[in-house]
Write an enzyme that holds these catalytic residues in place. Structure first.
Site, PDB file in Angstrom:
ATOM      1  N   LYS A 144      40.029  50.246  27.438  1.00 46.43           N
ATOM      2  CA  LYS A 144      39.417  49.232  28.305  1.00 46.43           C
ATOM      3  C   LYS A 144      38.836  48.119  27.438  1.00 46.43           C
ATOM      4  O   LYS A 144      38.337  48.384  26.331  1.00 46.43           O
ATOM      5  CB  LYS A 144      38.317  49.910  29.132  1.00 46.43           C
ATOM      6  CG  LYS A 144      37.672  49.041  30.195  1.00 46.43           C
ATOM      7  CD  LYS A 144      36.676  49.864  31.003  1.00 46.43           C
ATOM      8  CE  LYS A 144      35.985  49.092  32.102  1.00 46.43           C
ATOM      9  NZ  LYS A 144      35.059  49.931  32.887  1.00 46.43           N
ATOM     10  N   SER A 202      35.858  49.736  37.824  1.00 47.11           N
ATOM     11  CA  SER A 202      36.222  48.588  37.029  1.00 47.11           C
ATOM     12  C   SER A 202      37.283  48.853  35.957  1.00 47.11           C
ATOM     13  O   SER A 202      37.832  47.907  35.409  1.00 47.11           O
ATOM     14  CB  SER A 202      34.964  48.041  36.351  1.00 47.11           C
ATOM     15  OG  SER A 202      34.443  48.991  35.448  1.00 47.11           O
ATOM     16  N   SER A 235      33.508  54.019  37.650  1.00 45.53           N
ATOM     17  CA  SER A 235      34.612  53.168  37.179  1.00 45.53           C
ATOM     18  C   SER A 235      35.748  53.854  36.443  1.00 45.53           C
ATOM     19  O   SER A 235      36.764  53.211  36.180  1.00 45.53           O
ATOM     20  CB  SER A 235      34.056  52.063  36.291  1.00 45.53           C
ATOM     21  OG  SER A 235      33.544  51.048  37.103  1.00 45.53           O
TER      22      SER A 235
HETATM   23  N1  GLN Z   1      31.556  50.002  41.273  1.00 45.96           N
HETATM   24  C1  GLN Z   1      30.359  50.165  40.508  1.00 45.96           C
HETATM   25  C2  GLN Z   1      29.739  48.830  40.225  1.00 45.96           C
HETATM   26  O1  GLN Z   1      30.281  47.867  40.638  1.00 45.96           O
HETATM   27  C3  GLN Z   1      30.647  50.935  39.256  1.00 45.96           C
HETATM   28  C4  GLN Z   1      30.996  50.142  38.079  1.00 45.96           C
HETATM   29  C5  GLN Z   1      31.193  50.966  36.849  1.00 45.96           C
HETATM   30  O2  GLN Z   1      31.179  52.197  36.895  1.00 45.96           O
HETATM   31  N2  GLN Z   1      31.326  50.279  35.721  1.00 45.96           N
HETATM   32  O3  GLN Z   1      28.723  48.729  39.598  1.00 45.96           O
END
Ligand code: GLN
Length: 500
Positions: free
Chosen positions: A85, A160, A184
């Site tokens: 990532k 994400s 994410s």
């Molecule tokens: N969907 C969650 C957010 O928008 C999780 C994001 C993540 O785990 N980086 O914060």
């Protein structure tokens, strides 16, 4: 089956036997990238030349080990093409966090997880697309481009870590790392028919991983099966002198524990999670998964997480508060984007941040700064910390009598691109099942458990701190019972191209 569609453990066996080379596997992966990347958009940066150099080096090491009869000292990741990532720092390869703010940032050092994979001989294919600074659930918040779900190009891959999941699902990498602050790794794994693990808080070093919310962030693998996930966790877990928050807890042999046949598990089904708002198709698949575990010998008990209703609110207060503080370093002065015609310190900072951050990141910084402001601190941030302790208490109590908690990973399957763009709160609510694991620090894995109208659905298992071994064993049973149909997206879909 093409090499790029096989698992890490299958390829590792072929590499050891001398039946394929890492160079051939890497070629297969880049052929697939040439074929589908224009449609999928999984990567921000690919590192083709470096990848082939690493593959050649791995082939040399494998050859030597075979001659010397020392193959058992070699990691199963030797010569395997993996993706990272784009918030994981890689020396010499730009690390953008999918933000204009870091679009030209080339780190002078490797994150510990990247270095560990490199030391074991893995081939790094490239850096994957994500929601800007990991804020989002669809990868639509990338400053660069959207990533499409290889199961259906009209749909998001989740987020994400959507680029990592799409790359693995499409055969553009054999496995990948993502980061998980509120879901994410698990949610994109679920949307793309893959296994995704958020390890126990402190299990994996975060040195060199761009911080979003430091009391929640963890790095985790996204893979094609549970076995691969165990291989990757073993490679990245463990104490790191450079990350004071990493744990000295010894790292067990997760693959070894997968071979144990004992299935005397107790599995908790939280009544709050199977409520009526849940899509009936998903509910049915989770019920199936629970039955499959029972048939395999597990004991199923109904449990309660009475404070779980507060998880989303607590998560979005803590995560934004910590993010507002972590992102303060992006000031346009020391590194990263700087606005062109700004004069004076205040103006440089204000303009660089206004131009460098996208709308979702700004929204989070404002929310977090508000929650931390002296007038509102007690009312929001402190209250959220207290509620977090209650949630932790709930989870601990359940895990005293259960080996894991089962739930859906996400309340829906992959949604259409653009569908939730105007409604950030609707998107936040989708983290209803995943945030509990981050808030409590417990490990959690998403395992494919079936498909709904041709789209994958994942079941989430939350386990005890530092007991990823048990989690893998339960996940493995589930995978064998219901994961088969979910293995890979139909390849014909990928040949269609963007304007299909
Ligand atoms: N969907 C969650 C957010 O928008 C999780 C994001 C993540 O785990 N980086 O914060």
């Amino acid at each position: 089956m093409k090499l790029c569609d096989m698992t890490i453990h299958e390829l590792a066996a072929l590499l050891r036997a001398g039946e394929v080379t890492s160079t051939e596997i890497t070629e297969s992966v880049f052929d697939r990238i040439d074929q589908v990347e224009e449609s999928v958009g999984a990567y921000v940066t690919t590192a083709r030349d470096q990848a082939f150099e690493q593959a050649a080096a791995a082939d040399k090491r494998l050859l030597q080990a075979r001659k010397r009869g020392s193959l058992s000292d070699i990691s199963p990741l030797m010569g395997i093409p993996l993706a990272l990532k784009d918030n994981i720092c890689t020396r010499g390869i730009r690390t953008t966090c999918a933000s204009k703010m870091l679009a030209d940032f080339v780190p002078p050092y490797d994150a510990t997880v990247a270095r560990r994979l490199g030391d074991l001989g893995a081939v790094i294919v490239g850096k994957t697309n994500m929601d800007e600074f990991a804020m989002g659930s669809s990868t639509e918040n990338s400053a660069f481009h959207v990533t499409r779900n290889p199961w259906d190009f009209e749909r998001v891959p989740g987020g994400s870590s959507g680029g990592s999941a799409a790359a693995v699902a499409a055969g553009e990498a054999i496995g990948a790392l993502g980061t998980d602050t509120g879901g994410s790794v698990r949610q994109p794994a679920s949307f793309c028919g893959l296994v995704g693990l958020k390890p126990t808080y402190a299990r994996v070093s975060r040195y060199g991983v761009v911080a979003f919310s430091s009391s929640l962030d963890q790095v985790g693998p996204i893979t094609r099966d549970v076995w691969d996930c165990a291989i990757m966790l073993r490679a990245i877990a463990g104490r790191d002198e450079r990350d004071a928050t990493s744990s000295p807890e010894p790292v067990p042999d997760y693959c070894g524990s997968l071979k144990e046949t004992d299935r005397d598990f107790t599995i908790g089904v939280p009544s709050e999670f199977m409520h009526s708002g849940l899509d009936s198709g998903i509910r049915e698949l989770i019920d199936n998964a629970v039955r499959a575990l029972e048939d395999a010998g597990a004991r199923i008990v109904e449990v309660s997480l009475p404070h779980s209703d507060y998880a989303i609110a607590v998560y979005y207060l803590i995560a934004t508060a910590e993010a507002s503080s972590n992102l303060a370093r992006m000031d346009g002065i020391r590194y990263g984007f700087r606005a062109e015609d700004a004069h004076g310190v205040q103006a440089v900072i204000r303009q660089s941040r206004s131009e460098g951050f996208g709308p979702e990141v700004k929204r989070r910084i404002m929310l977090g700064t508000h929650a931390l402001s002296s007038k509102h601190y007690d009312e929001y941030y402190l209250k959220a910390l207290k509620a977090r302790t209650l949630i932790l208490g709930d989870v601990k109590e359940v895990l005293e009598k259960c080996d894991c908690i089962i739930s859906p990973t996400s309340p829906t399957v992959a949604f259409r691109i653009g569908e939730k763009l105007d409604d950030p709160v609707a998107l936040y609510l989708m983290d209803v099942y995943t945030t509990i694991a981050n808030l409590s620090g417990m490990p959690a894995v998403s395992v494919p458990c079936g498909t709904l109208k041709g789209l994958p659905v994942g079941a989430q298992l939350i386990g005890r701190a530092f007991d990823e071994g048990t989690l893998f064993r339960i996940a493995h049973v589930l995978e064998q019972a219901c994961g088969e149909s979910v293995k890979r997206p139909p390849l014909e879909a990928m040949k269609g191209g963007r304007d299909r």
